[in-house]
Write a protein that holds these residues in place. Sequence first.
Motif, short mmCIF file in Angstrom:
data_model
loop_
_atom_site.label_atom_id
_atom_site.label_comp_id
_atom_site.label_asym_id
_atom_site.label_seq_id
_atom_site.Cartn_x
_atom_site.Cartn_y
_atom_site.Cartn_z
N GLU A 32 0.82 -1.20 0.00
CA GLU A 32 0.00 0.00 0.00
C GLU A 32 0.86 1.26 0.00
OE1 GLU A 32 -2.30 -3.35 1.67
OE2 GLU A 32 -0.40 -2.43 2.21
N ASP A 81 -6.61 -0.31 7.10
CA ASP A 81 -6.23 -0.59 5.71
C ASP A 81 -6.58 0.64 4.88
OD1 ASP A 81 -5.59 -2.77 3.51
OD2 ASP A 81 -7.37 -1.68 2.84
N ARG A 83 -7.01 1.04 1.62
CA ARG A 83 -8.06 0.88 0.61
C ARG A 83 -9.44 0.98 1.24
NH1 ARG A 83 -5.17 -4.50 -0.99
NH2 ARG A 83 -4.89 -4.26 1.26
N LEU A 109 -11.06 0.97 -6.40
CA LEU A 109 -10.83 -0.42 -6.77
C LEU A 109 -10.51 -0.60 -8.25
CD1 LEU A 109 -13.62 -1.93 -4.54
CD2 LEU A 109 -11.17 -2.01 -4.13
N THR A 167 -17.58 -5.90 -6.10
CA THR A 167 -16.22 -6.31 -6.46
C THR A 167 -16.10 -7.83 -6.42
OG1 THR A 167 -15.32 -4.26 -5.56
CG2 THR A 167 -13.78 -6.09 -5.85
N ASP A 184 -8.19 -11.83 -8.67
CA ASP A 184 -7.65 -10.93 -7.67
C ASP A 184 -8.74 -10.05 -7.07
OD1 ASP A 184 -5.11 -11.91 -7.96
OD2 ASP A 184 -4.39 -10.30 -9.25
N ASP A 187 -10.41 -12.05 -4.35
CA ASP A 187 -9.54 -12.12 -3.17
C ASP A 187 -9.52 -10.79 -2.43
OD1 ASP A 187 -8.90 -14.74 -3.69
OD2 ASP A 187 -7.04 -14.27 -4.75
N GLU A 188 -9.45 -9.70 -3.20
CA GLU A 188 -9.45 -8.36 -2.60
C GLU A 188 -10.75 -8.11 -1.84
OE1 GLU A 188 -8.04 -4.19 -2.22
OE2 GLU A 188 -7.18 -6.19 -2.33
N LEU A 192 -11.27 -7.37 2.16
CA LEU A 192 -11.95 -6.18 2.66
C LEU A 192 -13.15 -6.56 3.52
CD1 LEU A 192 -11.78 -3.93 -0.52
CD2 LEU A 192 -10.47 -3.64 1.59
#
Length: 394
Positions: A32, A81, A83, A109, A167, A184, A187-188, A192
Amino acid sequence: MHDVSAAEDALSEAFAAALSDWPVNGCPDNPEAWLMTVARRKGIDGVRRRRSGDAAAQQLRAMLDQHATWADAADDAAIPDRRLALLFACAHPAIDTNIRAPLMLQTVLGLDAKTIASAFLASPDAMSKRLGRAKQKIREAGIPFVIPDLDELTERLDGVLDAVYTTFAQGWSDPNDADLLRRDLADEALFLARLLAELLPQEPEALGLLAGMLYAEARRRARRDAQGDYVPLAEQDISLWDASMIDDAEALLRRASTFGRIGRYQLEAALQSAHVERRRSGRTDWTPEVQLYDALLTLTGSPVVALNRALAIAEVDGPRAALHIVEALSIDKRLAEYQPYWAARAALFARVGNLGEAHHAYEIAVGLTGDPALRRFLQSQQAALLNGGGAMHA
């Protein structure tokens, strides 16, 4: 920081740089911070190249410096985090409710307007205009693009949940993991969602969202056979399901129910739980699913929920009853290019023996399908019509 467009451009370039750099040099210890540093440089360079706004450069620098300072104090941060923090920043109460999730999806995103439009059953042009108007409002109204305090998170939660859910749905749409970028995304989104559940353990909808995603993710390996072909839920090998993940989802759903505040994501998760239980037990009665869809439809009014409810009703009252609902939904223009609508319509017409309508609906469904495996599956269902075998799955 008020210039969302400038920040979006800088972050997008940073992600592109990561895709080129990390496979060669390895993922940095603090990805990050790496992204923020590159974004700051890209943003400043981009503004200089355009020679159109020292003010924009200062705004971008201020935002990213703010996050860099905030990252150094991560132990004291309300949101652990960056994001996730940016998602909450985009959910400012002054931003219209119906654009918050799309804004997060594009700005934080990295989804494009076409993908976002598809997720929200809108045209790409309409979604682009909505996003543009939202960014203009942020600039003109001076809406602060800052990280909220912990006590402000609850009022911003709905939009963040919508963004994370969307997402995951985009990542889930490629069942064989051939599209690594989409994988991905899933997974992201799971990452989150776990953070949200840990950050807000008293919010049942955060728990429900994570539960629903875990139910779905637990079935990922069963969605393709050994040849890579699509396998519908009714035919999946349940031994391939991740039992531990399902147990975690069940525990989360039970905990969410103790708060006595039922919402969309808990109902979504309850439906996933019912599907799992039905397959495991061999139960043939779909009444529990219909009841859950009734509640979800009342809560959301979503045409997608109405479509799925119709398919459940087909298992209780027969395909003709479901077709009445599906035909009524045809007036909703949002479903005109929604592939599952046409696949469901085709399967229902096949079950009542109207092979002409079924064939036509399959033609449209195949044309709207981007996943090659799902396209082959639909084509096989369509071919079965000509062989007199009918088609049994949407």
